[in-house]
Design an enzyme around this catalytic site. Structure first.
Site, PDB file in Angstrom:
ATOM      1  N   GLY A  16       0.783  -1.237   0.000  1.00 13.50           N
ATOM      2  CA  GLY A  16       0.000   0.000   0.000  1.00 13.50           C
ATOM      3  C   GLY A  16       0.811   1.280   0.000  1.00 13.50           C
ATOM      4  N   SER A  17       2.028   1.240  -0.560  1.00 18.26           N
ATOM      5  CA  SER A  17       2.834   2.476  -0.521  1.00 18.26           C
ATOM      6  C   SER A  17       2.242   3.562  -1.416  1.00 18.26           C
ATOM      7  CB  SER A  17       4.297   2.198  -0.892  1.00 18.26           C
ATOM      8  OG  SER A  17       4.426   1.823  -2.244  1.00 18.26           O
ATOM      9  N   MET A  94      -4.330  -6.581  -6.928  1.00 22.75           N
ATOM     10  CA  MET A  94      -3.872  -7.659  -7.801  1.00 22.75           C
ATOM     11  C   MET A  94      -4.999  -8.573  -8.274  1.00 22.75           C
ATOM     12  SD  MET A  94      -0.805  -6.864  -8.192  1.00 22.75           S
ATOM     13  CE  MET A  94      -0.101  -8.287  -9.019  1.00 22.75           C
ATOM     14  N   ARG A  95      -6.156  -7.981  -8.448  1.00 23.43           N
ATOM     15  CA  ARG A  95      -7.264  -8.774  -8.953  1.00 23.43           C
ATOM     16  C   ARG A  95      -7.846  -8.017 -10.130  1.00 23.43           C
ATOM     17  NH1 ARG A  95      -9.672 -13.291  -7.001  1.00 23.43           N
ATOM     18  NH2 ARG A  95     -11.860 -13.495  -7.565  1.00 23.43           N
ATOM     19  N   ILE A  96      -8.090  -8.722 -11.216  1.00 22.44           N
ATOM     20  CA  ILE A  96      -8.628  -8.059 -12.398  1.00 22.44           C
ATOM     21  C   ILE A  96     -10.129  -7.887 -12.209  1.00 22.44           C
ATOM     22  CG2 ILE A  96      -9.022  -8.288 -14.881  1.00 22.44           C
ATOM     23  CD1 ILE A  96      -6.317  -9.891 -14.917  1.00 22.44           C
ATOM     24  N   ASN A 111      -5.960   3.520 -12.287  1.00 25.28           N
ATOM     25  CA  ASN A 111      -4.998   2.489 -11.913  1.00 25.28           C
ATOM     26  C   ASN A 111      -3.602   3.035 -12.127  1.00 25.28           C
ATOM     27  OD1 ASN A 111      -3.994  -0.150 -11.255  1.00 25.28           O
ATOM     28  ND2 ASN A 111      -3.641  -0.512 -13.447  1.00 25.28           N
ATOM     29  N   HIS A 113       0.158   1.733 -13.091  1.00 21.67           N
ATOM     30  CA  HIS A 113       0.802   0.561 -13.680  1.00 21.67           C
ATOM     31  C   HIS A 113       2.297   0.862 -13.854  1.00 21.67           C
ATOM     32  CE1 HIS A 113       1.093  -3.131 -15.959  1.00 21.67           C
ATOM     33  NE2 HIS A 113       1.850  -2.468 -16.812  1.00 21.67           N
ATOM     34  N   ASP A 149      -5.118  -2.879 -18.422  1.00 21.69           N
ATOM     35  CA  ASP A 149      -4.027  -1.906 -18.564  1.00 21.69           C
ATOM     36  C   ASP A 149      -4.077  -1.158 -19.897  1.00 21.69           C
ATOM     37  OD1 ASP A 149      -3.056  -2.740 -16.073  1.00 21.69           O
ATOM     38  OD2 ASP A 149      -1.787  -4.277 -16.965  1.00 21.69           O
ATOM     39  N   GLU A 178       6.246   6.653  -8.967  1.00 24.06           N
ATOM     40  CA  GLU A 178       4.826   6.307  -8.757  1.00 24.06           C
ATOM     41  C   GLU A 178       4.241   7.149  -7.627  1.00 24.06           C
ATOM     42  OE1 GLU A 178       3.661   2.144  -8.560  1.00 24.06           O
ATOM     43  OE2 GLU A 178       5.508   1.564  -9.552  1.00 24.06           O
TER      44      GLU A 178
END
Ligand code: GRF
Length: 192
Positions: A16-17, A94-96, A111, A113, A149, A178
């Protein structure tokens, strides 16, 4: 700031950074968004503790507790509705998400990426950039659509790939960007 802040949920799966960076940025009075809800699909995600330490509602909505993906997504959707969420930030989630879910929040899901999209959608982006001999790499914030993505790009940040880089060193260099890019991109979108 004259207008009220938009209500944001951040979806995480781990450390969660990036969520932390958004929480810190949103403390500024003139920032157009506030993080009011953190949802993890993993109950042991470290980011949940951080959010709670900042008095942000933080819940785990674990696939194991639900019969199938649709039920889990319905629970996520309900939590978002219950908290009057206006924009959703995926940050290491990490879930689509299914097309059905995304269709309920058109243009409202961001999102981050770790590549310069459209290069390297999917996983292992840093190693793939190294393997390709790229001189530049970076990160992208984009709007989430039904295609992985691939939605409209909001903002990107570049880093150089150095001759002695490995996946770890490159990951660390991109992560620093990021943490600056996501707050900037959310500011743009929430301020619209
Ligand atoms: C970040 O590199 C993000 O770009 C990717 O997953 C990682 C999550 O890290 N989608 P964190 O949980 O925000 O620290």
């Amino acid at each position: 700031m004259g207008e009220r802040k938009k209500r944001i949920a951040v979806l995480i799966s781990g450390r969660g950074s990036n969520m932390k960076a958004l929480v810190e940025a949103s403390r500024a009075d003139d920032y157009p968004a506030e993080i009011v809800l953190v949802i993890s699909n993993k109950p042991d995600a470290a980011g949940l503790e951080f959010a709670r330490s900042r008095n942000i509602t933080a819940v785990a909505i674990d696939a194991k507790a639900y019969q199938g993906r649709a039920a889990q997504e319905n629970a996520i959707h309900q939590a978002l509705v219950d908290h009057n969420i206006e924009l959703i930030c995926l940050a290491g989630f990490m879930r689509i998400l299914t097309e059905d879910f995304v269709a309920k929040w058109p243009g409202k899901i961001l999102n981050i990426h770790p590549s310069l999209l459209p290069k390297y959608p999917g996983l292992n982006t840093h190693q793939r950039a190294l393997d390709a001999g790229d001189k530049k790499h970076g990160c992208t914030v984009h709007i989430v659509t039904g295609e992985l993505d691939a939605g409209p790009i909001v903002a990107q940040a570049e880093v150089p790939v150095l001759p002695d880089d490995n996946a770890e060193s490159l990951t660390a260099r991109v992560l620093i960007e990021e943490h600056k890019l996501y707050p900037k991109a959310l500011k743009m979108v929430a301020g619209e």
